[in-house]
Design a protein around this motif. Structure first.
Motif, mmCIF file in Angstrom:
data_model
loop_
_atom_site.group_PDB
_atom_site.id
_atom_site.type_symbol
_atom_site.label_atom_id
_atom_site.label_comp_id
_atom_site.label_asym_id
_atom_site.label_seq_id
_atom_site.Cartn_x
_atom_site.Cartn_y
_atom_site.Cartn_z
ATOM 1 N N GLN A 220 0.978 -1.132 -0.036
ATOM 2 C CA GLN A 220 -0.023 -0.176 0.046
ATOM 3 C C GLN A 220 1.042 1.300 0.082
ATOM 4 O OE1 GLN A 220 -2.783 -0.135 3.270
ATOM 5 N NE2 GLN A 220 -3.909 1.795 2.515
ATOM 6 N N ASN A 221 2.071 1.157 0.777
ATOM 7 C CA ASN A 221 3.090 2.258 0.693
ATOM 8 C C ASN A 221 4.328 1.692 0.359
ATOM 9 O OD1 ASN A 221 1.349 4.189 2.083
ATOM 10 N ND2 ASN A 221 1.259 2.858 3.500
ATOM 11 N N PRO A 222 4.798 1.701 -0.830
ATOM 12 C CA PRO A 222 5.696 0.967 -1.368
ATOM 13 C C PRO A 222 7.012 1.382 -0.742
ATOM 14 C CG PRO A 222 4.509 1.604 -3.184
ATOM 15 C CD PRO A 222 3.881 2.446 -1.957
ATOM 16 N N PRO A 223 7.838 0.468 -0.078
ATOM 17 C CA PRO A 223 9.086 0.912 0.380
ATOM 18 C C PRO A 223 9.984 1.271 -0.728
ATOM 19 C CG PRO A 223 8.214 -1.224 1.228
ATOM 20 C CD PRO A 223 7.344 -0.917 0.005
ATOM 21 N N VAL A 224 10.840 2.539 -0.235
ATOM 22 C CA VAL A 224 11.727 2.933 -1.224
ATOM 23 C C VAL A 224 13.316 2.390 -0.867
ATOM 24 C CG1 VAL A 224 12.712 5.008 -2.062
ATOM 25 C CG2 VAL A 224 10.343 5.215 -0.764
ATOM 26 N N ILE A 225 13.725 2.202 -2.131
ATOM 27 C CA ILE A 225 15.160 1.720 -1.881
ATOM 28 C C ILE A 225 16.060 2.976 -1.770
ATOM 29 C CG2 ILE A 225 17.032 0.230 -2.965
ATOM 30 C CD1 ILE A 225 15.021 -1.053 -4.558
ATOM 31 N N VAL A 226 16.543 3.424 -0.764
ATOM 32 C CA VAL A 226 17.103 4.814 -0.718
ATOM 33 C C VAL A 226 18.437 4.504 -0.854
ATOM 34 C CG1 VAL A 226 15.249 5.821 0.676
ATOM 35 C CG2 VAL A 226 17.307 4.579 1.884
ATOM 36 N N THR B 229 28.435 1.075 4.125
ATOM 37 C CA THR B 229 28.351 2.079 3.025
ATOM 38 C C THR B 229 27.078 2.205 2.799
ATOM 39 O OG1 THR B 229 30.519 1.301 2.088
ATOM 40 C CG2 THR B 229 29.058 2.362 0.575
ATOM 41 N N ALA B 230 26.020 1.340 2.578
ATOM 42 C CA ALA B 230 24.695 1.885 2.291
ATOM 43 C C ALA B 230 23.827 2.429 3.394
ATOM 44 C CB ALA B 230 23.903 0.038 2.219
ATOM 45 N N VAL B 231 24.180 2.227 4.711
ATOM 46 C CA VAL B 231 23.662 2.957 5.968
ATOM 47 C C VAL B 231 24.099 4.371 5.687
ATOM 48 C CG1 VAL B 231 23.681 3.041 8.296
ATOM 49 C CG2 VAL B 231 23.358 0.866 7.268
ATOM 50 N N SER B 232 25.518 4.358 5.489
ATOM 51 C CA SER B 232 26.041 5.903 5.489
ATOM 52 C C SER B 232 25.310 6.741 4.141
ATOM 53 C CB SER B 232 27.477 5.706 5.280
ATOM 54 O OG SER B 232 28.185 7.219 5.112
ATOM 55 N N ARG B 233 25.129 5.955 3.143
ATOM 56 C CA ARG B 233 24.969 6.762 1.848
ATOM 57 C C ARG B 233 23.181 7.011 2.258
ATOM 58 N NH1 ARG B 233 27.350 3.266 -3.063
ATOM 59 N NH2 ARG B 233 29.521 4.356 -3.071
ATOM 60 N N ALA B 234 22.558 6.209 2.912
ATOM 61 C CA ALA B 234 21.077 6.707 3.428
ATOM 62 C C ALA B 234 20.937 7.726 4.500
ATOM 63 C CB ALA B 234 20.436 5.247 3.897
ATOM 64 N N ASN B 235 22.258 8.379 4.943
ATOM 65 C CA ASN B 235 22.260 9.238 5.825
ATOM 66 C C ASN B 235 21.782 8.932 7.233
ATOM 67 O OD1 ASN B 235 23.551 11.405 4.285
ATOM 68 N ND2 ASN B 235 21.666 11.521 3.262
ATOM 69 N N LEU B 236 21.941 7.528 7.539
ATOM 70 C CA LEU B 236 21.674 6.927 8.827
ATOM 71 C C LEU B 236 22.778 6.576 9.324
ATOM 72 C CD1 LEU B 236 18.695 4.802 7.268
ATOM 73 C CD2 LEU B 236 18.529 6.960 8.579
ATOM 74 N N ASP C 234 6.165 -1.932 4.916
ATOM 75 C CA ASP C 234 4.848 -1.683 4.579
ATOM 76 C C ASP C 234 3.786 -2.321 5.505
ATOM 77 O OD1 ASP C 234 2.752 -0.648 2.563
ATOM 78 O OD2 ASP C 234 2.042 -2.782 2.489
ATOM 79 N N GLY C 235 4.120 -3.195 6.518
ATOM 80 C CA GLY C 235 3.334 -3.671 7.684
ATOM 81 C C GLY C 235 3.436 -2.674 8.829
ATOM 82 N N GLY C 236 4.148 -1.777 8.771
ATOM 83 C CA GLY C 236 4.159 -0.793 9.838
ATOM 84 C C GLY C 236 5.010 -1.309 10.830
ATOM 85 N N TYR C 237 5.899 -2.164 10.700
ATOM 86 C CA TYR C 237 6.555 -2.922 11.908
ATOM 87 C C TYR C 237 8.182 -2.246 11.676
ATOM 88 C CZ TYR C 237 3.065 -6.334 11.868
ATOM 89 O OH TYR C 237 1.936 -7.028 11.913
ATOM 90 N N ALA C 238 8.572 -1.479 10.880
ATOM 91 C CA ALA C 238 9.753 -0.769 10.679
ATOM 92 C C ALA C 238 9.521 0.359 9.875
ATOM 93 C CB ALA C 238 10.913 -1.925 9.871
ATOM 94 N N GLU C 239 10.638 1.352 10.187
ATOM 95 C CA GLU C 239 10.988 2.499 9.220
ATOM 96 C C GLU C 239 12.239 2.237 8.163
ATOM 97 O OE1 GLU C 239 9.989 6.377 8.235
ATOM 98 O OE2 GLU C 239 8.891 5.039 9.742
ATOM 99 N N ASN C 240 13.002 1.543 8.632
ATOM 100 C CA ASN C 240 14.227 1.608 7.748
ATOM 101 C C ASN C 240 14.732 -0.030 8.271
ATOM 102 O OD1 ASN C 240 14.742 4.241 6.854
ATOM 103 N ND2 ASN C 240 14.965 4.622 9.255
ATOM 104 N N VAL C 241 15.012 -0.964 6.903
ATOM 105 C CA VAL C 241 15.561 -2.227 6.959
ATOM 106 C C VAL C 241 16.714 -2.154 5.967
ATOM 107 C CG1 VAL C 241 15.105 -4.510 6.352
ATOM 108 C CG2 VAL C 241 13.281 -3.171 7.301
ATOM 109 N N LEU C 242 17.899 -2.888 6.603
ATOM 110 C CA LEU C 242 18.811 -3.272 5.931
ATOM 111 C C LEU C 242 19.105 -4.553 5.283
ATOM 112 C CD1 LEU C 242 21.876 -2.270 4.937
ATOM 113 C CD2 LEU C 242 22.671 -2.907 7.059
ATOM 114 N N VAL C 243 19.253 -4.705 4.310
ATOM 115 C CA VAL C 243 19.221 -6.050 3.422
ATOM 116 C C VAL C 243 20.628 -6.167 2.667
ATOM 117 C CG1 VAL C 243 16.751 -6.022 3.296
ATOM 118 C CG2 VAL C 243 18.062 -5.444 1.205
ATOM 119 N N GLY C 244 21.051 -7.494 2.575
ATOM 120 C CA GLY C 244 22.270 -7.662 2.095
ATOM 121 C C GLY C 244 22.575 -9.205 2.031
ATOM 122 N N VAL C 245 23.685 -9.410 1.128
ATOM 123 C CA VAL C 245 24.064 -10.965 0.768
ATOM 124 C C VAL C 245 25.756 -10.592 0.344
ATOM 125 C CG1 VAL C 245 22.219 -11.671 0.098
ATOM 126 C CG2 VAL C 245 23.597 -10.709 -1.621
#
Length: 337
Positions: free
Chosen positions: A15-21, A68-75, A128-139
């Motif tokens: 409903q509120n599409p998450p953004v890849i920031v 690096t990803a977290v830093s680029r997101a200004n977080l 989108d479920g309201g359980y998180a504001e920011n999520v970091l994913v990686g492999v």
């Protein structure tokens, strides 16, 4: 009653599409020499990456792209609600040790080479479920670590059959957020485990292609869309032969995607690089998606694509016991805005 945000049997919409920031990528020397070398943030010439073992080198790559990803997101790490990550090594040790050092609440995932898209799908659901504001994913994955775990001692130099693939050395990470600017994730289709009886651990493309075709066809049926709706269908690491098999299986299901279908394992290496059937590994779809594909979306050259992480669900033990190789494919829709 059906779930409010579920489309059909296996697809959910946001409903509120998450953004890849923000994203970050690191690859090894062979990957850096390939056609997409210029799209990666960093190329590491030393397979050990300055560490004592290949496993520690892989872990260092994963930790670096995460930071690096977290830093680029200004977080800061404390601004990240959850970390979702995985790799190919036993007990996902690259992800576990990285999570230990970052100190972020951690959900370890193992979907074999589908893990990047699995993590994006689950991360989008959390946001989108309201359980998180920011999520970091990686492999991460590493040719030398994966080869000696799944096949033969790396130093032995065993000749590979022509239908085998080359495990990509690298790592990728992305920050998904409720707000911000960047491409968005609008849908996710969770795959089923599909096993048509392929038992050759070197022929992972043939093992995964049925799962890829099943998930692509199910997504189109769930959303009542035709292939033309997407600029691109892209799988994670079917390789040259698996890609052709997936095309044939899609035709049997009534869909011709031949003009808009590619595979990250085909894209990452050139034929002259002697990768045989192409690239594989968690990092294969990870670095191509977080590098080239999302750059194309941000530049407006790709409007909308359906990406699938493809995974061969085998282990050294199952192979030695003569088991077949089940496959899995998870997909997400990524759109520019």
């Amino acid at each position: 009653m059906p779930a409010a945000k579920k489309n059909g049997q296996q697809t959910v919409w946001f409903q509120n599409p998450p953004v890849i920031v923000a994203t970050a990528t690191i690859v090894g020397a062979k990957e850096g020499q390939g056609p997409l070398g210029h799209t990666f943030d960093k190329v590491v010439e030393d397979g050990y990456y300055g560490e004592k073992t290949w496993e520690r080198g892989e872990r260092r790559m994963l930790a670096e792209v995460m930071q690096t990803a977290v830093s680029r997101a200004n977080l800061q790490p404390q601004n990240i609600d959850f970390l979702l990550a995985g790799d190919l090594l036993n007990q996902i040790i690259s992800a576990n040790f990285t999570a230990r050092d970052l100190g972020i609440p951690f959900i370890g995932l193992y979907g074999a080479c589908s893990t990047m898209y699995e993590s994006m799908a689950l991360g989008a659901m959390l946001i989108d479920g309201g359980y998180a504001e920011n999520v970091l994913v990686g492999v991460s994955s590493h040719n030398s670590t994966a080869e000696r775990q799944y096949r033969y001692p790396t130093e032995q130099g065993v000749q590979r059959p022509l239908h085998a693939q080359w495990t990509v050395t690298g790592a990728a990470a992305a920050v998904l957020s409720r707000q911000g600017t960047g491409p968005v994730i609008t849908h996710a289709t969770i795959g089923k485990v599909i096993d048509l009886g392929q038992g050759d651990p070197n022929d992972m493309g043939a093992a995964m292609a049925p799962a890829a075709a099943d998930t692509m066809a199910r997504h189109l049926a769930d959303t009542a869309r035709q292939p033309e709706y997407y600029d691109l269908f892209v799988t994670g690491d079917l390789g040259v032969y698996g890609r052709e098999l997936a095309l044939q299986l899609m035709r049997q299901k009534g869909y011709d995607i031949s003009t808009r279908f590619n595979d990250c394992g085909v894209m990452i290496f050139s034929p002259e690089q002697d990768a045989h059937a192409g690239g594989s590994g968690c990092a294969c779809s990870g670095v191509v998606t977080c590098g080239y594909l999302l750059q194309e979306v941000r530049a407006g050259r790709l409007k909308r694509f359906f990406g699938l992480g493809t995974g061969a669900l085998l282990s050294p033990v199952s192979t030695m016991q003569g088991e077949t190789v089940p496959g899995i494919a998870h997909g997400v829709v990524i759109e520019g805005r």
